[in-house]
Design a protein around this motif. Sequence first.
Motif, PDB file in Angstrom:
ATOM      1  N   HIS A 349       0.680  -0.891   0.106  1.00 59.49           N
ATOM      2  CA  HIS A 349       0.077   0.194   0.355  1.00 59.49           C
ATOM      3  C   HIS A 349       0.396   1.535  -0.020  1.00 59.49           C
ATOM      4  O   HIS A 349       0.918   2.230  -0.512  1.00 59.49           O
ATOM      5  CB  HIS A 349      -1.044  -0.004   1.320  1.00 59.49           C
ATOM      6  N   GLY A 350       1.374   1.326   0.536  1.00 59.81           N
ATOM      7  CA  GLY A 350       2.902   3.201   0.708  1.00 59.81           C
ATOM      8  C   GLY A 350       4.147   2.206  -0.517  1.00 59.81           C
ATOM      9  O   GLY A 350       3.886   3.292  -1.583  1.00 59.81           O
ATOM     10  N   PHE A 351       4.220   1.083  -1.284  1.00 61.08           N
ATOM     11  CA  PHE A 351       5.312   1.153  -2.433  1.00 61.08           C
ATOM     12  C   PHE A 351       4.491   1.624  -3.964  1.00 61.08           C
ATOM     13  O   PHE A 351       5.377   1.137  -5.397  1.00 61.08           O
ATOM     14  CB  PHE A 351       6.433  -0.342  -2.011  1.00 61.08           C
ATOM     15  N   ARG A 352       3.838   1.058  -3.855  1.00 58.92           N
ATOM     16  CA  ARG A 352       2.497   0.992  -4.993  1.00 58.92           C
ATOM     17  C   ARG A 352       3.160   1.824  -5.222  1.00 58.92           C
ATOM     18  O   ARG A 352       2.985   2.755  -7.052  1.00 58.92           O
ATOM     19  CB  ARG A 352       1.004   0.837  -5.186  1.00 58.92           C
ATOM     20  N   TYR A 353       2.816   3.774  -4.436  1.00 59.67           N
ATOM     21  CA  TYR A 353       2.819   5.092  -4.897  1.00 59.67           C
ATOM     22  C   TYR A 353       4.354   4.847  -5.086  1.00 59.67           C
ATOM     23  O   TYR A 353       4.514   5.605  -6.601  1.00 59.67           O
ATOM     24  CB  TYR A 353       2.608   5.623  -4.042  1.00 59.67           C
ATOM     25  N   GLY A 354       5.435   4.164  -4.623  1.00 61.08           N
ATOM     26  CA  GLY A 354       6.310   4.752  -5.365  1.00 61.08           C
ATOM     27  C   GLY A 354       6.772   4.374  -6.438  1.00 61.08           C
ATOM     28  O   GLY A 354       7.697   4.498  -7.159  1.00 61.08           O
ATOM     29  N   VAL A 355       5.877   3.153  -6.586  1.00 62.57           N
ATOM     30  CA  VAL A 355       6.539   2.619  -7.921  1.00 62.57           C
ATOM     31  C   VAL A 355       5.895   3.536  -9.519  1.00 62.57           C
ATOM     32  O   VAL A 355       6.725   3.835 -10.312  1.00 62.57           O
ATOM     33  CB  VAL A 355       5.956   1.366  -8.447  1.00 62.57           C
ATOM     34  N   ARG A 356       4.885   4.286  -8.581  1.00 61.30           N
ATOM     35  CA  ARG A 356       4.442   5.398  -9.625  1.00 61.30           C
ATOM     36  C   ARG A 356       5.252   6.279 -10.105  1.00 61.30           C
ATOM     37  O   ARG A 356       5.479   7.128 -11.552  1.00 61.30           O
ATOM     38  CB  ARG A 356       2.661   5.156  -9.700  1.00 61.30           C
ATOM     39  N   ALA A 357       5.701   6.915  -8.858  1.00 60.92           N
ATOM     40  CA  ALA A 357       6.506   7.576  -8.893  1.00 60.92           C
ATOM     41  C   ALA A 357       7.981   7.603  -9.666  1.00 60.92           C
ATOM     42  O   ALA A 357       8.558   8.140 -10.501  1.00 60.92           O
ATOM     43  CB  ALA A 357       7.194   8.045  -7.625  1.00 60.92           C
ATOM     44  N   LEU A 358       8.560   6.644  -9.620  1.00 59.35           N
ATOM     45  CA  LEU A 358       9.750   6.275  -9.781  1.00 59.35           C
ATOM     46  C   LEU A 358       9.567   6.255 -11.957  1.00 59.35           C
ATOM     47  O   LEU A 358       9.998   6.555 -12.416  1.00 59.35           O
ATOM     48  CB  LEU A 358      10.022   4.331  -9.896  1.00 59.35           C
ATOM     49  N   HIS A 359       8.203   5.377 -11.818  1.00 57.76           N
ATOM     50  CA  HIS A 359       8.458   5.259 -13.254  1.00 57.76           C
ATOM     51  C   HIS A 359       7.800   6.615 -14.107  1.00 57.76           C
ATOM     52  O   HIS A 359       8.416   7.175 -15.376  1.00 57.76           O
ATOM     53  CB  HIS A 359       6.412   4.884 -13.778  1.00 57.76           C
ATOM     54  N   ARG A 360       7.080   7.549 -13.438  1.00 58.12           N
ATOM     55  CA  ARG A 360       7.742   9.095 -13.672  1.00 58.12           C
ATOM     56  C   ARG A 360       8.742   9.881 -13.803  1.00 58.12           C
ATOM     57  O   ARG A 360       9.177  10.791 -15.067  1.00 58.12           O
ATOM     58  CB  ARG A 360       6.159  10.410 -13.463  1.00 58.12           C
ATOM     59  N   ILE A 361       9.551   9.240 -12.948  1.00 54.30           N
ATOM     60  CA  ILE A 361      10.854   9.743 -13.224  1.00 54.30           C
ATOM     61  C   ILE A 361      11.956   9.224 -14.727  1.00 54.30           C
ATOM     62  O   ILE A 361      12.347   9.721 -14.741  1.00 54.30           O
ATOM     63  CB  ILE A 361      11.271   9.410 -11.514  1.00 54.30           C
ATOM     64  N   LEU A 362      11.203   8.458 -14.612  1.00 54.95           N
ATOM     65  CA  LEU A 362      12.548   7.173 -16.161  1.00 54.95           C
ATOM     66  C   LEU A 362      11.386   8.002 -16.925  1.00 54.95           C
ATOM     67  O   LEU A 362      12.091   8.367 -17.714  1.00 54.95           O
ATOM     68  CB  LEU A 362      11.617   6.095 -15.812  1.00 54.95           C
ATOM     69  N   GLU A 363       9.714   8.012 -17.100  1.00 55.25           N
ATOM     70  CA  GLU A 363       9.596   9.010 -18.229  1.00 55.25           C
ATOM     71  C   GLU A 363       9.740   9.980 -18.387  1.00 55.25           C
ATOM     72  O   GLU A 363      10.160  11.044 -19.230  1.00 55.25           O
ATOM     73  CB  GLU A 363       7.970   8.972 -18.106  1.00 55.25           C
ATOM     74  N   SER A 364      10.538  11.369 -16.895  1.00 53.87           N
ATOM     75  CA  SER A 364      10.474  12.290 -17.708  1.00 53.87           C
ATOM     76  C   SER A 364      12.576  12.133 -17.826  1.00 53.87           C
ATOM     77  O   SER A 364      12.956  13.047 -18.988  1.00 53.87           O
ATOM     78  CB  SER A 364      11.412  12.413 -16.357  1.00 53.87           C
ATOM     79  N   ARG A 365      13.140  11.471 -17.387  1.00 55.31           N
ATOM     80  CA  ARG A 365      14.547  11.511 -17.337  1.00 55.31           C
ATOM     81  C   ARG A 365      14.975  10.508 -19.026  1.00 55.31           C
ATOM     82  O   ARG A 365      15.993  11.334 -19.404  1.00 55.31           O
ATOM     83  CB  ARG A 365      15.252  10.997 -16.568  1.00 55.31           C
ATOM     84  N   TYR A 366      14.618   9.595 -19.335  1.00 50.26           N
ATOM     85  CA  TYR A 366      14.415   9.288 -20.467  1.00 50.26           C
ATOM     86  C   TYR A 366      14.121   9.091 -21.669  1.00 50.26           C
ATOM     87  O   TYR A 366      14.415   8.708 -23.131  1.00 50.26           O
ATOM     88  CB  TYR A 366      14.280   7.607 -20.246  1.00 50.26           C
ATOM     89  N   HIS A 367      13.009   9.764 -22.048  1.00 45.43           N
ATOM     90  CA  HIS A 367      11.349   9.442 -22.513  1.00 45.43           C
ATOM     91  C   HIS A 367      11.195  11.222 -23.198  1.00 45.43           C
ATOM     92  O   HIS A 367       9.700  11.120 -23.896  1.00 45.43           O
ATOM     93  CB  HIS A 367      10.436   8.780 -22.663  1.00 45.43           C
ATOM     94  N   ASP A 368      11.632  12.299 -22.082  1.00 42.55           N
ATOM     95  CA  ASP A 368      10.978  13.462 -22.562  1.00 42.55           C
ATOM     96  C   ASP A 368       9.844  13.677 -22.324  1.00 42.55           C
ATOM     97  O   ASP A 368       8.527  14.821 -22.415  1.00 42.55           O
ATOM     98  CB  ASP A 368      11.736  13.587 -23.441  1.00 42.55           C
ATOM     99  N   VAL A 369       9.425  13.055 -21.416  1.00 44.62           N
ATOM    100  CA  VAL A 369       7.829  13.145 -20.723  1.00 44.62           C
ATOM    101  C   VAL A 369       7.582  13.753 -19.277  1.00 44.62           C
ATOM    102  O   VAL A 369       8.353  12.757 -18.451  1.00 44.62           O
ATOM    103  CB  VAL A 369       7.077  12.051 -20.752  1.00 44.62           C
ATOM    104  N   PRO A 370       7.060  15.069 -20.009  1.00 44.19           N
ATOM    105  CA  PRO A 370       6.823  15.692 -18.510  1.00 44.19           C
ATOM    106  C   PRO A 370       6.189  14.909 -17.087  1.00 44.19           C
ATOM    107  O   PRO A 370       5.430  13.969 -17.641  1.00 44.19           O
ATOM    108  CB  PRO A 370       6.574  17.568 -19.067  1.00 44.19           C
ATOM    109  N   TRP A 371       6.580  15.481 -15.978  1.00 41.07           N
ATOM    110  CA  TRP A 371       5.829  14.928 -14.999  1.00 41.07           C
ATOM    111  C   TRP A 371       4.037  15.235 -15.216  1.00 41.07           C
ATOM    112  O   TRP A 371       3.898  16.981 -15.164  1.00 41.07           O
ATOM    113  CB  TRP A 371       5.613  15.575 -13.582  1.00 41.07           C
ATOM    114  N   PRO A 372       3.474  14.385 -14.887  1.00 40.15           N
ATOM    115  CA  PRO A 372       1.484  15.387 -15.283  1.00 40.15           C
ATOM    116  C   PRO A 372       1.247  16.713 -14.690  1.00 40.15           C
ATOM    117  O   PRO A 372       1.917  16.327 -12.475  1.00 40.15           O
ATOM    118  CB  PRO A 372       1.139  13.972 -14.459  1.00 40.15           C
ATOM    119  N   ALA A 373       0.630  17.287 -15.146  1.00 44.69           N
ATOM    120  CA  ALA A 373       0.303  18.390 -13.901  1.00 44.69           C
ATOM    121  C   ALA A 373      -0.514  19.229 -14.933  1.00 44.69           C
ATOM    122  O   ALA A 373      -1.117  18.846 -16.155  1.00 44.69           O
ATOM    123  CB  ALA A 373       0.877  19.568 -14.603  1.00 44.69           C
TER     124      ALA A 373
END
Length: 526
Positions: A349-373
């Motif tokens: 119940h905690g790390f499922r959100y950490g994984v989602r944050a990790l995925h957004r970090i990967l998208e931003s760093r390697y695929h030029d996808v900005p953090w959803p806003a």
Amino acid sequence: MADNPLDYLVIGAGPAGLQLGYFLHRAGRTYQILEAGPAPGQFFGTFPRHRTLISINKKHTGWDDPELNLRMDWNSLLSDDPELLFTRYSDRYFPHAGDMVRYLGDFAERTGLRIAYDARVVRVDRPGDQRGVFVVTDERGRRWEASRVIVATGVTRPNVPPIPGVETADLYGTVSTDPADYVNQRVLIIGKGNSAFETADNLMETAAVIHVAGPHSIRMAWRTHYVGHLRAVNNGLLDTYQLKSQNALLDGDVRRIIRRPDGTYLVTVAFARVDEVTKDIPYDRVILCTGFRFDASIFAGDCRPDLVINDRFPALTPAYESVNVPDLYFAGTITQSRDFKHGTSGFIHGFRYGVRALHRILESRYHDVPWPARMIAAQPGPLATAVIDRVNRTSALWQQFGLLADVIVVDGDGIARYLEEVPYDLQGPPIGERGHFAITLEYGPDHDKADPFDIEVARISQSDSARAHEGHYLHPVVRHHRPGRPPVAHHITENLENEWDSEEVHIEPLRAFFARQTASAMSVPI
């Protein structure tokens, strides 16, 4: 080397590996998940040994909001499919571990994740320089190449303390769970966590004497708010101890374990409460319940991650990346070094959100996808409304309290960007000349030192917004971070029902805070 290495290789098809796979799959990235066993979730095929999960499964909340319901559902992975909720797999508040195995298998199948089973990884290499491609080999000699590796293996090795003779003791992971094997025996259990007390409770009807030993006082989850501390569902032994029923807690260090020729034990214990006076105590069985640790043996020297907390977990940056191996990331319970013995990164119940944050970090760093806003007006009213709406329904900030934060970035044209669920310490310095606001849910300072059941403990009135910062219980905190200045914090008064929607108590003080801070920020020349 392959001409086209995978974007990502995920090691482990437990809950964290499946959760990350879901996000990678949905984003269209090239990836492969490697699983040592024949199906997902192999850990839950064995653990907990007595087959009752301590992660709650509250089906009936009175809410229709799926986001709110996730606050009380500690087992579901995140997805867009309402059929893939764990609450559909069990009616029990504390479900059977077998239901988790079934759920994870269905999740993998229904989402179409690319998983290679019976692919136990034996080596992770990175030939060449620190930015080269990873080469991962399994025990059958198959090789995969990827630009980035995410380890989601969990903690797979017993955490064995350096006690002389400890190798003669039984391990939690392999000891018999049949109470009939302990009839009229004296049993020592080393460790004071949930696995120790789960084991003790299982033996109360048959064992003659049960002692639970460890150097530290037990910590109750209902007091510390850390769900890994002793849970009420496992603490039946405490009644028998305090009601003089032969069982006891031993507060001290186990100094030595001697296995005698007849198969019984003589154990030396140094008692902490009496100036380490030692005593030799006889037992028929000794069981080691001292937790688990991360297995780093698969890594070659050129990409071996640094470890922390007595080498039990990988050392991580706020982006869930190894501190010393670029492009090596971690997901799941092995990220608990981020909030060890404090938060929920060790649990689904905690790390499922950490994984989602990790995925957004990967998208931003390697695929030029900005953090959803989303864009909102940078005015006190809309800012306060956005924050109140979020804190009243977010499950991510609720579960990852103090670790994940919503971030509002104030731009110069009267518009603000609202970003959700950013690792709090990932923000770095204030964003922009006017800074940013960070919104978290947090317990008060020293909350674990206050007995929540003691009526003499001072409580803050839920209508006293001026003293909100003194509250012990979970409540929203909004901080304004600006360049060259310490953060300015506003606490929203705690509420019994966790409903922060009172105009007078919650909303108007927050609106006034935003008015002061935005007026000050807008005075900065750009």
